[in-house]
Design a protein around this motif. Sequence first.
Motif, PDB file in Angstrom:
ATOM      1  N   THR A 131     -72.565 -58.536  65.774  1.00 53.08           N
ATOM      2  CA  THR A 131     -71.866 -57.776  64.735  1.00 53.08           C
ATOM      3  C   THR A 131     -70.476 -57.329  65.181  1.00 53.08           C
ATOM      4  O   THR A 131     -69.501 -57.424  64.420  1.00 53.08           O
ATOM      5  N   ASP A 132     -70.357 -56.848  66.406  1.00 51.30           N
ATOM      6  CA  ASP A 132     -69.069 -56.329  66.894  1.00 51.30           C
ATOM      7  C   ASP A 132     -68.048 -57.429  67.149  1.00 51.30           C
ATOM      8  O   ASP A 132     -66.857 -57.150  67.315  1.00 51.30           O
ATOM      9  N   CYS A 135     -65.252 -61.003  63.339  1.00 53.03           N
ATOM     10  CA  CYS A 135     -64.058 -60.385  62.743  1.00 53.03           C
ATOM     11  C   CYS A 135     -62.924 -61.405  62.691  1.00 53.03           C
ATOM     12  O   CYS A 135     -63.045 -62.515  63.206  1.00 53.03           O
ATOM     13  N   SER A 138     -61.370 -63.212  56.495  1.00 51.85           N
ATOM     14  CA  SER A 138     -61.658 -62.454  55.273  1.00 51.85           C
ATOM     15  C   SER A 138     -62.980 -62.899  54.660  1.00 51.85           C
ATOM     16  O   SER A 138     -63.433 -64.027  54.870  1.00 51.85           O
ATOM     17  N   ILE A 222     -68.837 -55.682  48.382  1.00 50.71           N
ATOM     18  CA  ILE A 222     -67.630 -55.689  49.194  1.00 50.71           C
ATOM     19  C   ILE A 222     -66.553 -56.472  48.458  1.00 50.71           C
ATOM     20  O   ILE A 222     -66.860 -57.325  47.608  1.00 50.71           O
ATOM     21  N   ARG A 226     -61.624 -57.964  52.289  1.00 52.81           N
ATOM     22  CA  ARG A 226     -62.070 -57.218  53.462  1.00 52.81           C
ATOM     23  C   ARG A 226     -62.448 -58.163  54.592  1.00 52.81           C
ATOM     24  O   ARG A 226     -62.790 -59.329  54.375  1.00 52.81           O
ATOM     25  N   ASP A 227     -62.409 -57.658  55.819  1.00 55.73           N
ATOM     26  CA  ASP A 227     -62.768 -58.458  56.984  1.00 55.73           C
ATOM     27  C   ASP A 227     -64.287 -58.678  57.008  1.00 55.73           C
ATOM     28  O   ASP A 227     -65.068 -57.790  56.622  1.00 55.73           O
ATOM     29  N   GLY A 229     -66.150 -58.628  59.425  1.00 53.71           N
ATOM     30  CA  GLY A 229     -66.782 -57.651  60.308  1.00 53.71           C
ATOM     31  C   GLY A 229     -67.316 -56.457  59.532  1.00 53.71           C
ATOM     32  O   GLY A 229     -68.384 -55.922  59.842  1.00 53.71           O
ATOM     33  N   GLU A 230     -66.569 -56.044  58.511  1.00 51.67           N
ATOM     34  CA  GLU A 230     -67.017 -54.938  57.665  1.00 51.67           C
ATOM     35  C   GLU A 230     -68.261 -55.343  56.881  1.00 51.67           C
ATOM     36  O   GLU A 230     -69.181 -54.539  56.706  1.00 51.67           O
ATOM     37  N   GLU A 233     -71.256 -55.203  59.227  1.00 53.51           N
ATOM     38  CA  GLU A 233     -71.657 -53.817  59.487  1.00 53.51           C
ATOM     39  C   GLU A 233     -72.414 -53.223  58.302  1.00 53.51           C
ATOM     40  O   GLU A 233     -73.400 -52.490  58.480  1.00 53.51           O
ATOM     41  N   LEU A 234     -71.966 -53.541  57.081  1.00 54.37           N
ATOM     42  CA  LEU A 234     -72.650 -53.040  55.893  1.00 54.37           C
ATOM     43  C   LEU A 234     -74.070 -53.603  55.804  1.00 54.37           C
ATOM     44  O   LEU A 234     -75.021 -52.890  55.466  1.00 54.37           O
ATOM     45  N   GLU A 237     -76.165 -51.804  58.343  1.00 57.73           N
ATOM     46  CA  GLU A 237     -76.367 -50.405  57.970  1.00 57.73           C
ATOM     47  C   GLU A 237     -77.417 -50.254  56.884  1.00 57.73           C
ATOM     48  O   GLU A 237     -78.266 -49.344  56.939  1.00 57.73           O
TER      49      GLU A 237
END
Length: 272
Positions: A131-132, A135, A138, A222, A226-227, A229-230, A233-234, A237
């Motif tokens: 996940t980290d 990135c 898009s 989303i 947006r990237d 990576g976001e 993360e969503l 989460e």
Amino acid sequence: MEAYIEYVVRKPVVTIVGDVPLWDAVWIMAEKGFRRLPVVDGESRLIGIITATDLVRKLSTVHSADGVSGALDIAVSDVMTRDVAYVGIDQRLLDALRAMIERGVGGVPVLNGKGRVRGIVTERDVVKVFTDEICGVSVWELMTKDVVTVGPDVSVVGALRVMVERGFRRLPIVEDRNLIGIVTVMDVIRLLAANRSRPPETLWEALCRNIMEVATPNVVTIRGDRDVGEAAELMMEFNIGALPVLNGGKLIGIITERDFFKLIEPLISKQK
């Protein structure tokens, strides 16, 4: 150090035997929240796999209360996939990822040297590790733009037939291109489990309900700019496998855990 399966494998894994009815698979999936169950013999050796999609595919062929009851009373072994994609506990994470891609599956059982099931690795497990590092691209570049959807007037059984016909395990629900909900195979599994002890007629009535009665109305989404990576993360989460992509409130695509594999495979290949 190279990424090995033993560091990410999910264990202990929930399994099922082949001579029990499909109802047992429905109940376990709904209770544990798993979309797939390795099928084992008396010594925990892998003999097949049953998925929520397999169950939905079976249900998509029925047209009456008696049909639903009969479909779910048959043995798991009659519906399971016997030619199972799997990996060994000592193999690399890259091997699991490639097995999922090549066979078009969302998870692979992990076996020891004697063929016994010792865990499972899924798309989500792989994405969680990276996940980290996902990135720099898009959402628009990775997402699926030709999205299969259904309208709010379709029934549950009508939606699952679209899933089976088009090969998807989730469907956004739209009205005038506005996203108003999403339905997944697990929504159908939970509906079945909730009606297990009821008469076949009641179960069939449940499957004939309007799709909005079982769909998720408040969808995590989303934007396409947006990237990724976001997006990853969503998903982590909210513990979901896909995000509808919106532009000005209109549905323009969908991005899934599988889409991240395009970025993750090169990352794993570089590890030594």
